[in-house]
Scaffold this motif. Structure first.
Motif, PDB file in Angstrom:
ATOM      1  N   PRO A 153       0.807  -1.226   0.000  1.00 40.67           N
ATOM      2  CA  PRO A 153       0.000   0.000   0.000  1.00 40.67           C
ATOM      3  C   PRO A 153       0.840   1.276   0.000  1.00 40.67           C
ATOM      4  CG  PRO A 153      -0.937  -1.606   1.500  1.00 40.67           C
ATOM      5  CD  PRO A 153       0.399  -2.153   1.080  1.00 40.67           C
ATOM      6  N   ASP A 154       1.887   1.320   0.811  1.00 40.12           N
ATOM      7  CA  ASP A 154       2.737   2.509   0.844  1.00 40.12           C
ATOM      8  C   ASP A 154       3.446   2.724  -0.491  1.00 40.12           C
ATOM      9  OD1 ASP A 154       4.079   4.722   2.354  1.00 40.12           O
ATOM     10  OD2 ASP A 154       5.867   3.530   1.926  1.00 40.12           O
ATOM     11  N   LEU A 155       3.911   1.636  -1.102  1.00 42.94           N
ATOM     12  CA  LEU A 155       4.558   1.765  -2.407  1.00 42.94           C
ATOM     13  C   LEU A 155       3.580   2.281  -3.454  1.00 42.94           C
ATOM     14  CD1 LEU A 155       6.678  -1.520  -2.526  1.00 42.94           C
ATOM     15  CD2 LEU A 155       7.549   0.823  -2.388  1.00 42.94           C
ATOM     16  N   SER A 156       2.337   1.848  -3.381  1.00 44.66           N
ATOM     17  CA  SER A 156       1.331   2.319  -4.322  1.00 44.66           C
ATOM     18  C   SER A 156       1.057   3.805  -4.128  1.00 44.66           C
ATOM     19  CB  SER A 156       0.046   1.509  -4.161  1.00 44.66           C
ATOM     20  OG  SER A 156      -0.929   1.899  -5.105  1.00 44.66           O
ATOM     21  N   ARG A 157       0.925   4.208  -2.875  1.00 50.16           N
ATOM     22  CA  ARG A 157       0.673   5.633  -2.607  1.00 50.16           C
ATOM     23  C   ARG A 157       1.835   6.505  -3.064  1.00 50.16           C
ATOM     24  NH1 ARG A 157      -0.701   3.360   2.512  1.00 50.16           N
ATOM     25  NH2 ARG A 157      -2.969   3.166   2.769  1.00 50.16           N
ATOM     26  N   ARG A 158       3.051   6.081  -2.756  1.00 53.44           N
ATOM     27  CA  ARG A 158       4.221   6.913  -3.047  1.00 53.44           C
ATOM     28  C   ARG A 158       4.528   6.981  -4.538  1.00 53.44           C
ATOM     29  NH1 ARG A 158       8.939   5.024   0.914  1.00 53.44           N
ATOM     30  NH2 ARG A 158       9.974   6.839  -0.042  1.00 53.44           N
ATOM     31  N   SER A 159       4.280   5.914  -5.263  1.00 50.55           N
ATOM     32  CA  SER A 159       4.583   5.889  -6.696  1.00 50.55           C
ATOM     33  C   SER A 159       3.423   6.372  -7.559  1.00 50.55           C
ATOM     34  CB  SER A 159       4.962   4.473  -7.128  1.00 50.55           C
ATOM     35  OG  SER A 159       3.846   3.601  -7.013  1.00 50.55           O
ATOM     36  N   GLY A 160       2.208   6.279  -7.022  1.00 48.73           N
ATOM     37  CA  GLY A 160       1.028   6.583  -7.815  1.00 48.73           C
ATOM     38  C   GLY A 160       0.617   5.458  -8.740  1.00 48.73           C
ATOM     39  N   VAL A 161       1.246   4.289  -8.617  1.00 51.62           N
ATOM     40  CA  VAL A 161       0.938   3.136  -9.462  1.00 51.62           C
ATOM     41  C   VAL A 161      -0.007   2.204  -8.702  1.00 51.62           C
ATOM     42  CG1 VAL A 161       1.894   1.121 -10.638  1.00 51.62           C
ATOM     43  CG2 VAL A 161       3.157   3.284 -10.647  1.00 51.62           C
ATOM     44  N   ARG A 162      -1.098   1.826  -9.323  1.00 46.83           N
ATOM     45  CA  ARG A 162      -2.018   0.887  -8.702  1.00 46.83           C
ATOM     46  C   ARG A 162      -1.369  -0.496  -8.662  1.00 46.83           C
ATOM     47  NH1 ARG A 162      -6.775   3.523  -8.208  1.00 46.83           N
ATOM     48  NH2 ARG A 162      -7.387   5.041  -9.797  1.00 46.83           N
ATOM     49  N   LEU A 163      -1.522  -1.193  -7.539  1.00 47.80           N
ATOM     50  CA  LEU A 163      -0.906  -2.504  -7.378  1.00 47.80           C
ATOM     51  C   LEU A 163      -1.973  -3.539  -7.048  1.00 47.80           C
ATOM     52  CD1 LEU A 163       2.250  -1.598  -5.229  1.00 47.80           C
ATOM     53  CD2 LEU A 163       2.102  -1.864  -7.712  1.00 47.80           C
ATOM     54  N   VAL A 164      -1.905  -4.666  -7.741  1.00 53.24           N
ATOM     55  CA  VAL A 164      -2.768  -5.811  -7.468  1.00 53.24           C
ATOM     56  C   VAL A 164      -1.883  -6.924  -6.914  1.00 53.24           C
ATOM     57  CG1 VAL A 164      -4.335  -7.529  -8.446  1.00 53.24           C
ATOM     58  CG2 VAL A 164      -4.367  -5.173  -9.314  1.00 53.24           C
ATOM     59  N   ALA A 165      -2.264  -7.499  -5.783  1.00 56.14           N
ATOM     60  CA  ALA A 165      -1.487  -8.564  -5.146  1.00 56.14           C
ATOM     61  C   ALA A 165      -2.124  -9.918  -5.446  1.00 56.14           C
ATOM     62  CB  ALA A 165      -1.415  -8.342  -3.641  1.00 56.14           C
ATOM     63  N   ALA A 166      -1.365 -10.972  -5.161  1.00 57.06           N
ATOM     64  CA  ALA A 166      -1.844 -12.339  -5.413  1.00 57.06           C
ATOM     65  C   ALA A 166      -1.841 -13.167  -4.140  1.00 57.06           C
ATOM     66  CB  ALA A 166      -0.959 -13.024  -6.457  1.00 57.06           C
ATOM     67  N   THR A 167      -2.795 -14.073  -4.057  1.00 61.85           N
ATOM     68  CA  THR A 167      -2.739 -15.179  -3.127  1.00 61.85           C
ATOM     69  C   THR A 167      -2.380 -16.415  -3.954  1.00 61.85           C
ATOM     70  OG1 THR A 167      -3.918 -16.384  -1.387  1.00 61.85           O
ATOM     71  CG2 THR A 167      -5.220 -15.678  -3.294  1.00 61.85           C
TER      72      THR A 167
END
Length: 321
Positions: free
Chosen positions: A93-107
């Motif tokens: 979440p912090d990386l997404s906020r700081r970069s402005g890039v949306r991130l999708v995670a996997a299980t």
């Protein structure tokens, strides 16, 4: 249709269905139209006993790579790192906020060789429940399920995990991304997930198809309705990048442009653009211009923007946050 360097193909929603639902990012659900230009298969963090000394575990380096991707026009990255392989979910979440890039995670789970014995003990139902929890109620939620086949076949572990993934899919709607070992066993995967376990083919994303560049297999997979993920320009030892445009051209000619995804699949620190490799930005600075030139700007937009929005959009079967 024969495609030339000056032929632009218009890819519409006709025959592909309407993009509905939401894409589950680490910062919450977003509408498909908000995802943007997407690296559909990559890794910010990764750890395996098979790759000692090559771990991706530095948040600062991950942020630098995301910043480089964003500078090239990238807006979203899907991290296919599954459970037990150093996903660093808490950092996303912090990386997404700081970069402005949306991130999708996997299980999900990778091949058995990436885990210790203790990680391989859950039964199918227990494993499915773990996946569902991470998709629907974990503090940082995943937006897809990652599974893996074996070389030219599906071993017992693959069948076990895929059964659990199918159960989690039916409970949530989440898409299933598949590591095809050296690009093989694609049809076996579809037979198991779709034929045996009833997963809709358009909920299956077959990764590494470029590593086994057989146009007949690609055509069969596309006709079945699955997504084909061409990934790994950061993997020089595979030696199939030179066939990428020919593979894409064959699928576009056959009317399957709406089923193609692209990813960087960066699995070592040296493969990042901030080190010695092409990394995430290469999808946009290297591959996109070639696709636009040879297949047309609309095909490039479909592959990098519209197709990921469809592939990862879900009518989630839980209470949205």
């Amino acid at each position: 249709m024969t495609i030339t360097a000056t032929t632009a193909i218009t890819v519409t929603a006709s025959g592909t269905g309407t993009t509905t639902g939401a894409i589950r990012t680490v910062l919450g659900d977003v509408l498909p139209g908000e995802l943007g230009v997407c690296d559909a298969h990559d890794h910010l963090f990764l750890r395996s006993p098979l790759m000692p000394g090559h771990e991706l575990d530095d948040p600062g380096a991950a942020l630098a790579e995301l910043d480089a991707f964003a500078a090239a026009g990238g807006q979203a990255v899907v991290q296919w790192t599954p459970r037990g392989m150093g996903r660093h979910l808490h950092a996303l979440p912090d990386l997404s906020r700081r970069s402005g890039v949306r991130l999708v995670a996997a299980t999900g789970m990778h091949q058995a060789k990436h885990y210790g014995q203790a990680d391989l003990t859950p039964g199918v139902d227990e494993l499915a429940e773990l996946f569902v929890h991470e998709l629907t109620s974990a503090p940082v939620r995943a937006g897809m399920i990652k599974v893996a086949g074996a070389y030219h076949h599906l071993d017992d572990h693959a069948r076990h995990v895929m059964a659990a993934a199918a159960g989690a899919h039916h409970a949530t709607g989440a898409p299933i991304g598949v590591h095809l070992e050296a690009g093989t066993a694609a049809l076996d995967v579809l037979d198991l997930l779709c034929g045996t376990h009833g997963v809709a083919p358009d909920r299956v994303l077959l990764g590494h198809v470029h590593r086994f560049p057989d146009p007949a297999i690609h055509q069969q997979v596309a006709e079945a309705g699955a997504f084909l993920v061409f990934d790994g320009p950061s993997r020089p030892h595979h030696g199939t990048d030179w066939r990428l445009l020919a593979s894409l051209r064959a699928l576009v000619d056959a009317g399957h442009a709406h089923q193609i995804l692209l990813g960087g699949d960066t699995v070592t620190s040296g493969a990042r653009s901030t080190a010695d490799g092409p990394g995430m930005p290469f999808l946009l600075t290297g591959l996109r211009p070639r696709i636009e030139r040879e297949l047309g700007a609309d095909v490039a937009a479909a592959i990098l923007t519209r197709n990921p929005a469809r592939a990862f959009a879900v009518d989630w079967r839980d209470s949205p946050r």
